[in-house]
Design a protein around this motif. Structure first.
Motif, short mmCIF file in Angstrom:
data_model
loop_
_atom_site.label_atom_id
_atom_site.label_comp_id
_atom_site.label_asym_id
_atom_site.label_seq_id
_atom_site.Cartn_x
_atom_site.Cartn_y
_atom_site.Cartn_z
N LEU A 39 51.85 28.61 66.29
CA LEU A 39 51.70 29.81 65.47
C LEU A 39 50.28 30.36 65.60
N LEU A 40 49.29 29.48 65.51
CA LEU A 40 47.90 29.90 65.61
C LEU A 40 47.59 30.46 67.01
N ALA A 41 48.15 29.85 68.04
CA ALA A 41 47.93 30.33 69.40
C ALA A 41 48.51 31.73 69.59
N GLU A 42 49.67 31.97 68.99
CA GLU A 42 50.28 33.31 69.08
C GLU A 42 49.42 34.35 68.38
N VAL A 43 48.80 33.97 67.28
CA VAL A 43 47.88 34.87 66.58
C VAL A 43 46.68 35.18 67.49
N ALA A 44 46.10 34.14 68.07
CA ALA A 44 44.91 34.32 68.91
C ALA A 44 45.23 35.12 70.18
N ASP A 45 46.44 34.96 70.72
CA ASP A 45 46.81 35.67 71.94
C ASP A 45 46.84 37.18 71.75
N VAL A 46 47.08 37.64 70.53
CA VAL A 46 47.07 39.07 70.23
C VAL A 46 45.63 39.61 70.27
N GLU A 47 44.68 38.73 70.09
CA GLU A 47 43.25 39.05 70.06
C GLU A 47 42.90 40.15 69.06
N PRO A 48 43.22 39.91 67.77
CA PRO A 48 42.76 40.87 66.76
C PRO A 48 41.24 40.83 66.68
N ALA A 49 40.64 41.85 66.11
CA ALA A 49 39.18 41.89 65.99
C ALA A 49 38.66 40.70 65.19
N LYS A 50 39.44 40.29 64.17
CA LYS A 50 39.02 39.19 63.31
C LYS A 50 40.25 38.43 62.83
N ILE A 51 40.20 37.11 62.95
CA ILE A 51 41.25 36.24 62.43
C ILE A 51 40.71 35.55 61.19
N THR A 52 41.48 35.58 60.11
CA THR A 52 41.08 34.91 58.88
C THR A 52 42.05 33.76 58.59
N LEU A 53 41.48 32.59 58.34
CA LEU A 53 42.26 31.45 57.87
C LEU A 53 42.02 31.33 56.38
N ASN A 54 43.07 31.53 55.59
CA ASN A 54 42.96 31.43 54.14
C ASN A 54 43.42 30.03 53.73
N LEU A 55 42.45 29.19 53.38
CA LEU A 55 42.73 27.80 53.00
C LEU A 55 42.59 27.57 51.50
N GLN A 56 42.47 28.64 50.73
CA GLN A 56 42.19 28.53 49.30
C GLN A 56 43.22 27.73 48.53
#
Length: 114
Positions: A39-56
């Motif tokens: 799932l994370l790799a698919e997010v990174a492959d899109v190459e958005p300007a900024k990826i946020t991981l919300n771990l709250q």
């Protein structure tokens, strides 16, 4: 994109490029983290300007999970155009101890403590 079990829930919001983690990740071996890493790799492959991981709302993450996210951060670092932010919670002890190490892996990583 979403992964949901009785112990944890991970979802991706493409509008904000945010991956939110809820619950406890206590998977016993690195191979069990493969769907999350995919799932994370698919997010990174899109190459958005900024990826946020919300771990709250991620109450617990074991060493295999920390290792998996560390590898993901290193992969994002290789994509020079992508910035990264991690949202964490002051009330969850493991986050304060572990997340600062990710800034060593990616000096431009933004840690947002809430």
């Amino acid at each position: 994109m979403e992964i949901k079990t009785k112990d944890y829930h991970i979802c991706y919001d493409p509008a904000t490029a945010t991956v939110s983690f809820v619950g406890s990740l206590r998977l016993s071996e690195p191979a069990e983290y493969a769907p999350i890493l995919q799932l994370l790799a698919e997010v990174a492959d899109v190459e958005p300007a900024k990826i946020t991981l919300n771990l709250q709302q991620l109450e617990f993450l074991n060493s295999a999970g920390i290792n998996m996210l560390s590898k993901f951060i290193i992969e994002v670092r290789k994509k020079a155009r992508v910035q990264m932010a991690v949202q964490s919670s002051q009330r969850i002890t493991w986050q304060g101890k572990s997340l600062k190490n990710w800034q060593r892996l990616m000096p431009g990583l933004q840690l947002e403590l809430v």
